[in-house]
Design a protein around this motif. Structure first.
Motif, PDB file in Angstrom:
ATOM      1  N   TYR A 223     106.748  -5.276 -61.171  1.00  0.00           N
ATOM      2  CA  TYR A 223     108.004  -5.254 -61.891  1.00  0.00           C
ATOM      3  C   TYR A 223     108.869  -6.421 -61.527  1.00  0.00           C
ATOM      4  N   GLN A 224     108.129  -7.473 -60.923  1.00  0.00           N
ATOM      5  CA  GLN A 224     109.236  -8.498 -60.336  1.00  0.00           C
ATOM      6  C   GLN A 224     108.653  -9.874 -61.383  1.00  0.00           C
ATOM      7  N   SER A 225     109.320 -10.740 -61.118  1.00  0.00           N
ATOM      8  CA  SER A 225     109.149 -12.112 -61.828  1.00  0.00           C
ATOM      9  C   SER A 225     107.802 -12.686 -61.549  1.00  0.00           C
TER      10      SER A 225
ATOM     11  N   GLY B 225     119.391  -7.221 -56.443  1.00  0.00           N
ATOM     12  CA  GLY B 225     118.041  -6.981 -56.540  1.00  0.00           C
ATOM     13  C   GLY B 225     117.459  -6.762 -55.215  1.00  0.00           C
ATOM     14  N   VAL B 226     116.414  -5.756 -55.322  1.00  0.00           N
ATOM     15  CA  VAL B 226     116.255  -5.166 -54.185  1.00  0.00           C
ATOM     16  C   VAL B 226     114.666  -5.253 -53.848  1.00  0.00           C
ATOM     17  N   THR B 227     114.145  -5.657 -52.771  1.00  0.00           N
ATOM     18  CA  THR B 227     112.672  -5.599 -52.737  1.00  0.00           C
ATOM     19  C   THR B 227     112.261  -5.231 -51.227  1.00  0.00           C
ATOM     20  N   PHE B 228     111.454  -4.106 -51.016  1.00  0.00           N
ATOM     21  CA  PHE B 228     110.923  -3.595 -49.840  1.00  0.00           C
ATOM     22  C   PHE B 228     109.460  -3.760 -49.562  1.00  0.00           C
ATOM     23  N   ASP B 229     109.014  -4.150 -48.406  1.00  0.00           N
ATOM     24  CA  ASP B 229     107.640  -3.969 -48.128  1.00  0.00           C
ATOM     25  C   ASP B 229     107.122  -2.655 -48.043  1.00  0.00           C
TER      26      ASP B 229
ATOM     27  N   CYS C 184     107.596  -0.122 -45.750  1.00  0.00           N
ATOM     28  CA  CYS C 184     109.063   0.118 -45.252  1.00  0.00           C
ATOM     29  C   CYS C 184     109.539   1.039 -46.329  1.00  0.00           C
ATOM     30  N   GLN C 185     108.843   1.482 -47.302  1.00  0.00           N
ATOM     31  CA  GLN C 185     109.590   2.134 -48.464  1.00  0.00           C
ATOM     32  C   GLN C 185     109.403   3.719 -48.257  1.00  0.00           C
ATOM     33  N   ARG C 186     110.187   4.246 -49.134  1.00  0.00           N
ATOM     34  CA  ARG C 186     110.477   5.923 -48.783  1.00  0.00           C
ATOM     35  C   ARG C 186     110.879   6.354 -47.537  1.00  0.00           C
ATOM     36  N   GLN C 187     111.546   5.429 -46.815  1.00  0.00           N
ATOM     37  CA  GLN C 187     112.171   5.980 -45.408  1.00  0.00           C
ATOM     38  C   GLN C 187     113.760   5.792 -45.546  1.00  0.00           C
ATOM     39  N   GLY C 188     114.166   5.465 -46.681  1.00  0.00           N
ATOM     40  CA  GLY C 188     115.745   5.591 -46.713  1.00  0.00           C
ATOM     41  C   GLY C 188     116.018   4.064 -46.514  1.00  0.00           C
ATOM     42  N   TYR C 189     115.425   3.155 -46.010  1.00  0.00           N
ATOM     43  CA  TYR C 189     115.865   1.650 -45.537  1.00  0.00           C
ATOM     44  C   TYR C 189     116.728   1.228 -46.798  1.00  0.00           C
ATOM     45  N   ALA C 190     115.835   1.109 -47.848  1.00  0.00           N
ATOM     46  CA  ALA C 190     116.581   0.565 -49.016  1.00  0.00           C
ATOM     47  C   ALA C 190     117.797   1.043 -49.331  1.00  0.00           C
ATOM     48  N   THR C 191     117.964   2.404 -49.351  1.00  0.00           N
ATOM     49  CA  THR C 191     119.366   2.989 -49.543  1.00  0.00           C
ATOM     50  C   THR C 191     120.343   2.356 -48.496  1.00  0.00           C
ATOM     51  N   GLU C 192     119.896   2.507 -47.195  1.00  0.00           N
ATOM     52  CA  GLU C 192     120.876   2.063 -46.209  1.00  0.00           C
ATOM     53  C   GLU C 192     121.256   0.692 -46.262  1.00  0.00           C
TER      54      GLU C 192
ATOM     55  N   ARG D  91     110.372   1.164 -66.633  1.00  0.00           N
ATOM     56  CA  ARG D  91     109.254   1.784 -66.079  1.00  0.00           C
ATOM     57  C   ARG D  91     109.484   1.953 -64.465  1.00  0.00           C
ATOM     58  N   ASN D  92     110.451   1.158 -63.787  1.00  0.00           N
ATOM     59  CA  ASN D  92     110.291   1.027 -62.424  1.00  0.00           C
ATOM     60  C   ASN D  92     111.199   2.295 -61.901  1.00  0.00           C
ATOM     61  N   ALA D  93     110.555   3.511 -61.836  1.00  0.00           N
ATOM     62  CA  ALA D  93     111.078   4.581 -61.424  1.00  0.00           C
ATOM     63  C   ALA D  93     111.988   4.641 -60.003  1.00  0.00           C
ATOM     64  N   SER D  94     111.501   3.898 -58.934  1.00  0.00           N
ATOM     65  CA  SER D  94     111.713   3.939 -57.827  1.00  0.00           C
ATOM     66  C   SER D  94     113.292   3.217 -57.639  1.00  0.00           C
ATOM     67  N   VAL D  95     113.317   2.175 -58.428  1.00  0.00           N
ATOM     68  CA  VAL D  95     114.729   1.434 -58.328  1.00  0.00           C
ATOM     69  C   VAL D  95     115.709   2.122 -59.141  1.00  0.00           C
ATOM     70  N   VAL D  96     115.337   2.691 -60.377  1.00  0.00           N
ATOM     71  CA  VAL D  96     116.232   3.711 -60.966  1.00  0.00           C
ATOM     72  C   VAL D  96     116.730   4.662 -60.395  1.00  0.00           C
ATOM     73  N   ARG D  97     116.032   5.258 -59.372  1.00  0.00           N
ATOM     74  CA  ARG D  97     116.553   6.313 -58.283  1.00  0.00           C
ATOM     75  C   ARG D  97     117.349   5.826 -57.438  1.00  0.00           C
ATOM     76  N   LEU D  98     116.965   4.762 -56.845  1.00  0.00           N
ATOM     77  CA  LEU D  98     117.863   3.964 -55.949  1.00  0.00           C
ATOM     78  C   LEU D  98     119.113   3.727 -56.518  1.00  0.00           C
TER      79      LEU D  98
HETATM   80  C1  COA Z   1     112.846  -0.392 -55.409  1.00  0.00           C
HETATM   81  C2  COA Z   1     112.472   0.029 -53.965  1.00  0.00           C
HETATM   82  C3  COA Z   1     113.300  -0.858 -52.982  1.00  0.00           C
HETATM   83  C4  COA Z   1     113.135   1.438 -53.643  1.00  0.00           C
HETATM   84  O1  COA Z   1     113.002   1.548 -52.272  1.00  0.00           O
HETATM   85  P1  COA Z   1     112.417   3.048 -51.661  1.00  0.00           P
HETATM   86  O2  COA Z   1     111.773   2.796 -50.354  1.00  0.00           O
HETATM   87  O3  COA Z   1     112.077   3.805 -52.694  1.00  0.00           O
HETATM   88  O4  COA Z   1     114.138   3.622 -51.261  1.00  0.00           O
HETATM   89  P2  COA Z   1     114.558   4.620 -50.029  1.00  0.00           P
HETATM   90  O5  COA Z   1     113.462   4.667 -49.068  1.00  0.00           O
HETATM   91  O6  COA Z   1     116.025   4.029 -49.813  1.00  0.00           O
HETATM   92  O7  COA Z   1     114.722   5.947 -50.842  1.00  0.00           O
HETATM   93  C5  COA Z   1     113.598   6.534 -51.625  1.00  0.00           C
HETATM   94  C6  COA Z   1     113.098   7.719 -51.020  1.00  0.00           C
HETATM   95  O8  COA Z   1     112.910   8.040 -49.659  1.00  0.00           O
HETATM   96  C7  COA Z   1     113.351   9.180 -49.154  1.00  0.00           C
HETATM   97  N1  COA Z   1     113.974   9.011 -47.871  1.00  0.00           N
HETATM   98  C8  COA Z   1     115.129   8.670 -47.322  1.00  0.00           C
HETATM   99  N2  COA Z   1     115.119   9.006 -45.997  1.00  0.00           N
HETATM  100  C9  COA Z   1     114.088   9.097 -45.748  1.00  0.00           C
HETATM  101  C10 COA Z   1     113.390   9.274 -44.260  1.00  0.00           C
HETATM  102  N3  COA Z   1     114.315   8.802 -43.334  1.00  0.00           N
HETATM  103  N4  COA Z   1     112.376   9.412 -44.171  1.00  0.00           N
HETATM  104  C11 COA Z   1     111.428   9.527 -45.393  1.00  0.00           C
HETATM  105  N5  COA Z   1     111.957   9.653 -46.532  1.00  0.00           N
HETATM  106  C12 COA Z   1     113.147   9.209 -46.645  1.00  0.00           C
HETATM  107  C13 COA Z   1     114.626   9.215 -50.235  1.00  0.00           C
HETATM  108  O9  COA Z   1     114.948  10.891 -50.225  1.00  0.00           O
HETATM  109  C14 COA Z   1     114.228   8.808 -51.433  1.00  0.00           C
HETATM  110  O10 COA Z   1     113.524   9.813 -52.025  1.00  0.00           O
HETATM  111  P3  COA Z   1     113.915  10.077 -53.608  1.00  0.00           P
HETATM  112  O11 COA Z   1     113.798   8.804 -54.340  1.00  0.00           O
HETATM  113  O12 COA Z   1     112.749  11.144 -54.228  1.00  0.00           O
HETATM  114  O13 COA Z   1     115.131  10.867 -53.457  1.00  0.00           O
HETATM  115  C15 COA Z   1     110.986  -0.115 -53.784  1.00  0.00           C
HETATM  116  O14 COA Z   1     110.538   0.860 -54.471  1.00  0.00           O
HETATM  117  C16 COA Z   1     110.611  -1.452 -53.789  1.00  0.00           C
HETATM  118  O15 COA Z   1     110.650  -2.510 -53.034  1.00  0.00           O
HETATM  119  N6  COA Z   1     110.030  -1.672 -54.929  1.00  0.00           N
HETATM  120  C17 COA Z   1     109.286  -3.020 -55.383  1.00  0.00           C
HETATM  121  C18 COA Z   1     110.161  -4.167 -55.778  1.00  0.00           C
HETATM  122  C19 COA Z   1     110.826  -3.677 -56.970  1.00  0.00           C
HETATM  123  O16 COA Z   1     110.290  -3.341 -57.855  1.00  0.00           O
HETATM  124  N7  COA Z   1     112.281  -3.864 -56.783  1.00  0.00           N
HETATM  125  C20 COA Z   1     113.174  -3.806 -57.921  1.00  0.00           C
HETATM  126  C21 COA Z   1     113.545  -4.804 -58.555  1.00  0.00           C
HETATM  127  S1  COA Z   1     115.301  -4.855 -59.106  1.00  0.00           S
END
Ligand code: COA
Length: 181
Positions: free
Chosen positions: A36-38, A96-100, A103-111, A136-143
């Protein structure tokens, strides 16, 4: 005064350096990260041009995008980046936010994001922070929603993106909403 590095419990937020470039282009080339990036692919030359452009950049300069590198403390791995666009004569910022993917789904992006939001509102006195994302980018919407961002707009097929019309959402967070939340 240089703002960086900043730290959180598990992360260091800092400027990009030459050493980051292999990891930076590595995650930019992951299909799930680029989806979903440029960009679709990101070469070594793209990475060098990026660093050249960032090296001279001041943080909080109007009409610029500053990219903050996010390093994991524990092993010095480059986990991702938070990009900040300064606009409106210093009053507003866009994120804008982008994680490897490793390193996703571990709360790093939130932190990382919540530290950057604190910096923008508390230290730099921004009034409003916005983000525009593919609908359609559900993970960034949630974040964003977890940080308190409100969805202000749903643009229908407003962008011809990677061969098809796509919808985008516009999100915003006001300083007083963030304080209240
Ligand atoms: C958008 C993006 C940064 C989101 O990152 P993420 O890794 O999903 O974010 P986080 O890890 O902070 O949070 C996600 C989930 O991890 C969970 N989580 C939090 N702490 C955790 C931990 N210590 N261990 C495991 N999971 C954890 C959270 O509960 C959260 O789950 P939920 O969404 O179901 O509530 C990532 O998906 C991404 O880089 N995508 C590709 C680039 C992109 O499209 N960027 C947007 C353009 S603007």
């Amino acid at each position: 005064m240089e703002i960086f590095p900043l730290t959180t419990e598990r992360l260091i937020l800092r400027r990009f350096t030459q050493h980051d470039l292999p990891a930076f282009s590595g995650y930019r080339n992951q299909p799930e990260v680029a989806r979903y990036q440029s960009w679709s692919s990101f070469s070594a030359a793209d990475a060098s041009a990026f660093l050249e452009q960032q090296r001279e950049l001041a943080f909080d300069a109007d009409q610029t995008w500053f990219q903050i590198a996010v390093e994991r403390k524990e092993d010095a791995v480059l986990a991702g980046d938070v990009a900040v666009h300064f606009f409106d004569g210093g009053r507003q910022a866009e994120l804008g936010v982008t994680f490897d993917s490793s390193c996703q789904r571990q709360g790093y992006a939130t932190e990382a994001l919540s530290r950057v939001i604190g910096l923008l509102f508390d230290d730099l006195k921004k009034h409003r922070i916005v983000a525009t994302v593919n609908a359609r980018n559900a993970s960034v919407v949630r974040l964003l929603e977890k940080q308190g961002f409100r969805r202000e707009a749903h643009y229908r097929e407003n962008i011809f993106f990677k061969g098809a019309w796509s919808d985008e959402y516009s999100f915003a967070l006001l300083k007083h909403e963030w304080k209240a939340g």
